[in-house]
Motif scaffolding. Structure first.
Motif, PDB file in Angstrom:
ATOM      1  N   GLY A 170      -0.337   1.486  20.347  1.00  0.00           N
ATOM      2  CA  GLY A 170       0.576   2.178  20.483  1.00  0.00           C
ATOM      3  C   GLY A 170       1.487   2.280  18.963  1.00  0.00           C
ATOM      4  N   GLN A 171       1.026   1.709  18.193  1.00  0.00           N
ATOM      5  CA  GLN A 171       1.854   1.692  16.803  1.00  0.00           C
ATOM      6  C   GLN A 171       1.357   2.753  16.084  1.00  0.00           C
ATOM      7  N   TYR A 172       1.593   3.883  16.101  1.00  0.00           N
ATOM      8  CA  TYR A 172       1.192   4.890  15.561  1.00  0.00           C
ATOM      9  C   TYR A 172       1.410   5.227  14.053  1.00  0.00           C
ATOM     10  N   LEU A 173       2.718   4.775  13.716  1.00  0.00           N
ATOM     11  CA  LEU A 173       3.183   5.223  12.424  1.00  0.00           C
ATOM     12  C   LEU A 173       2.680   4.089  11.537  1.00  0.00           C
ATOM     13  N   GLU A 174       2.598   2.973  12.149  1.00  0.00           N
ATOM     14  CA  GLU A 174       1.918   1.642  11.372  1.00  0.00           C
ATOM     15  C   GLU A 174       0.639   2.064  11.470  1.00  0.00           C
ATOM     16  N   ALA A 175      -0.346   2.358  12.406  1.00  0.00           N
ATOM     17  CA  ALA A 175      -1.658   2.800  12.254  1.00  0.00           C
ATOM     18  C   ALA A 175      -2.023   3.736  10.970  1.00  0.00           C
ATOM     19  N   LEU A 176      -0.928   4.686  10.944  1.00  0.00           N
ATOM     20  CA  LEU A 176      -1.244   5.890  10.087  1.00  0.00           C
ATOM     21  C   LEU A 176      -1.117   5.489   8.629  1.00  0.00           C
ATOM     22  N   GLY A 177      -0.145   4.384   8.505  1.00  0.00           N
ATOM     23  CA  GLY A 177       0.092   3.915   6.995  1.00  0.00           C
ATOM     24  C   GLY A 177      -0.914   3.159   6.622  1.00  0.00           C
ATOM     25  N   HIS A 178      -1.711   2.546   7.497  1.00  0.00           N
ATOM     26  CA  HIS A 178      -2.982   1.768   7.139  1.00  0.00           C
ATOM     27  C   HIS A 178      -4.095   2.626   6.912  1.00  0.00           C
ATOM     28  N   TYR A 179      -4.247   3.697   7.596  1.00  0.00           N
ATOM     29  CA  TYR A 179      -5.224   4.682   7.609  1.00  0.00           C
ATOM     30  C   TYR A 179      -5.180   5.698   6.159  1.00  0.00           C
ATOM     31  N   HIS A 180      -3.645   5.837   5.722  1.00  0.00           N
ATOM     32  CA  HIS A 180      -3.332   6.384   4.317  1.00  0.00           C
ATOM     33  C   HIS A 180      -3.856   5.276   3.131  1.00  0.00           C
ATOM     34  N   PHE A 206      -0.915  12.552  14.863  1.00  0.00           N
ATOM     35  CA  PHE A 206      -0.438  13.550  16.042  1.00  0.00           C
ATOM     36  C   PHE A 206       0.221  12.737  16.969  1.00  0.00           C
ATOM     37  N   ARG A 207      -0.196  11.395  17.226  1.00  0.00           N
ATOM     38  CA  ARG A 207       0.555  10.922  18.340  1.00  0.00           C
ATOM     39  C   ARG A 207       1.910  10.336  17.826  1.00  0.00           C
ATOM     40  N   ALA A 208       2.235  10.222  16.430  1.00  0.00           N
ATOM     41  CA  ALA A 208       3.287  10.062  15.808  1.00  0.00           C
ATOM     42  C   ALA A 208       4.020  11.286  15.331  1.00  0.00           C
ATOM     43  N   GLN A 209       3.725  12.466  16.010  1.00  0.00           N
ATOM     44  CA  GLN A 209       4.306  13.802  15.896  1.00  0.00           C
ATOM     45  C   GLN A 209       4.473  14.080  14.520  1.00  0.00           C
ATOM     46  N   ASN A 210       3.423  13.665  13.440  1.00  0.00           N
ATOM     47  CA  ASN A 210       3.472  14.152  12.051  1.00  0.00           C
ATOM     48  C   ASN A 210       2.482  15.014  12.017  1.00  0.00           C
ATOM     49  N   TYR A 211       2.665  16.509  12.289  1.00  0.00           N
ATOM     50  CA  TYR A 211       1.761  17.270  12.460  1.00  0.00           C
ATOM     51  C   TYR A 211       1.108  17.800  11.233  1.00  0.00           C
ATOM     52  N   PRO A 212       1.833  18.023  10.055  1.00  0.00           N
ATOM     53  CA  PRO A 212       0.995  18.100   8.621  1.00  0.00           C
ATOM     54  C   PRO A 212      -0.124  17.212   8.512  1.00  0.00           C
ATOM     55  N   ASP A 213       0.110  15.911   8.518  1.00  0.00           N
ATOM     56  CA  ASP A 213      -0.926  14.827   8.359  1.00  0.00           C
ATOM     57  C   ASP A 213      -2.029  14.986   9.497  1.00  0.00           C
ATOM     58  N   ALA A 214      -1.453  15.402  10.618  1.00  0.00           N
ATOM     59  CA  ALA A 214      -2.661  15.332  11.921  1.00  0.00           C
ATOM     60  C   ALA A 214      -3.479  16.395  11.585  1.00  0.00           C
ATOM     61  N   ILE A 215      -3.014  17.743  11.051  1.00  0.00           N
ATOM     62  CA  ILE A 215      -3.747  18.858  10.973  1.00  0.00           C
ATOM     63  C   ILE A 215      -4.720  18.721   9.737  1.00  0.00           C
ATOM     64  N   ASP A 216      -4.282  17.966   8.719  1.00  0.00           N
ATOM     65  CA  ASP A 216      -5.177  17.576   7.733  1.00  0.00           C
ATOM     66  C   ASP A 216      -6.169  16.904   8.136  1.00  0.00           C
ATOM     67  N   GLY A 217      -5.957  15.736   8.721  1.00  0.00           N
ATOM     68  CA  GLY A 217      -7.092  14.740   9.102  1.00  0.00           C
ATOM     69  C   GLY A 217      -8.074  15.405  10.016  1.00  0.00           C
ATOM     70  N   LEU A 218      -7.492  16.000  11.163  1.00  0.00           N
ATOM     71  CA  LEU A 218      -8.403  16.522  12.276  1.00  0.00           C
ATOM     72  C   LEU A 218      -9.246  17.515  11.836  1.00  0.00           C
ATOM     73  N   ALA A 251      -1.882  20.228  17.591  1.00  0.00           N
ATOM     74  CA  ALA A 251      -1.218  19.867  16.312  1.00  0.00           C
ATOM     75  C   ALA A 251      -0.462  21.144  15.584  1.00  0.00           C
ATOM     76  N   TYR A 252      -1.409  22.149  15.520  1.00  0.00           N
ATOM     77  CA  TYR A 252      -1.115  23.298  15.041  1.00  0.00           C
ATOM     78  C   TYR A 252       0.234  24.093  15.797  1.00  0.00           C
ATOM     79  N   PHE A 253       0.064  23.887  17.170  1.00  0.00           N
ATOM     80  CA  PHE A 253       1.110  24.468  18.097  1.00  0.00           C
ATOM     81  C   PHE A 253       2.270  23.500  17.990  1.00  0.00           C
TER      82      PHE A 253
END
Length: 305
Positions: A1-11, A32-44, A64-66
């Protein structure tokens, strides 16, 4: 559930090797789960391009677009999900809302009708009722909101939005009853008081309406519409100085409301403040022209595939 940390590692992983299998999808899901919609849209988007048949990825990309309020892209992304998407507890409402926001009421009606076929909790029915108001189907709004109230008789705002539906429908006695019912649940609700005051105006109960608008302003001095309505009432009564003060406050609080500028120019003209009146009339014309331009720009988008 540590989505921001996960996102940093994926980047960080993407920096070293952007072609790791599953990277784009997991990056997008974490974002998406961190509500970072621009990065979610890019990755998805990249994940869906790699596997167009991945329905969960498509659904999350649409969400994410919504979340980013990119409603046209959301609706287009949801579209291949078909009936299953319409009936999904999350996707269906977001899809219908997206279509309503891009002025596609017939398509929004189709999706929301399917969404309503499943049993929904009262809080979801409250949202559905609000969306039917936005679409312009007030009968179905009232039906959904009454269903919500049958399940939860004291559900906050349910009577208020039912009153809104009846107001748009010009069913004044029913609207008044709903706003009054909301005020029995939340006596200080400024929206319900304002709504009831507006209905009283339509019923020519001007003194009662003015008293309610004054109550709203006593507790919420920045309530622009109450200033506007009191300003109009005072203008009709010939109390020009007080009317102008309220209308000036209304336009300061809501400078994009063209009708407020129009009413203010009438007040200025009655006070022989011609330059001020002409200025407000020009602001009114500019705002109306901007709205017409937005309406024109929306037509090609509505017709695009």
């Amino acid at each position: 559930g540590q989505y921001l940390e996960a996102l940093g590692h994926y980047h960080e992983a993407e920096h070293w090797d952007a072609h790791i299998p599953g990277l784009a999808k997991n990056l997008g899901l974490s974002a998406f789960r961190a509500q970072n919609y621009p990065d979610a849209i890019d990755g998805l988007s990249r994940a869906l391009q790699a596997k167009p048949t991945d329905r969960p990825v498509r659904a999350t990309l649409g969400m994410a677009y919504f979340g980013a309020e990119r409603f046209a892209e959301a609706a287009n992304t949801f579209s291949p999900l078909g009936i299953d998407g319409m009936r999904d507890s999350t996707v269906g409402y977001a899809w219908a809302t997206s279509l309503a926001r891009i002025n596609e009421p017939s398509k929004a009606t189709e999706v929301l009708t399917e969404f309503e076929k499943a049993d929904r909790a009262s809080d979801i029915l409250l949202l559905v009722g609000q969306l039917w108001i936005e679409i312009g189907d007030y009968r179905r709004s009232v039906k959904a909101l009454h269903s919500a109230l049958e399940a939860s008789p004291t559900l906050p705002k349910a009577h208020y939005f039912t009153g809104q539906a009846y107001t748009r429908w010009a069913h004044w006695p029913e609207a008044a009853a709903e706003f009054e019912a909301e005020l029995t649940i939340a006596p200080d609700d400024p929206d319900a008081k304002y709504g009831l005051g507006f209905v009283f105006l339509q019923q020519s109960k001007v003194d009662e309406a003015a008293a309610l608008f004054a109550q709203v302003l006593a507790a919420h001095p920045a309530h622009a519409n109450s200033h506007y309505q009191i300003g109009k009432i005072l203008l009709d009564r010939g109390q020009l100085t007080e009317a102008t003060e309220h209308l000036e406050m209304a336009t300061r609080l809501n400078p994009r409301a063209d009708y407020m500028h129009y009413q203010l120019q009438i007040a200025y003209r009655k006070e022989s403040r011609i330059a001020d009146a002409d200025r407000e009339l020009e602001i009114y014309k500019e705002l109306k022209a901007e709205q017409r331009a937005r309406d024109r720009d929306a037509i090609p988008a509505m017709q695009s595939p």
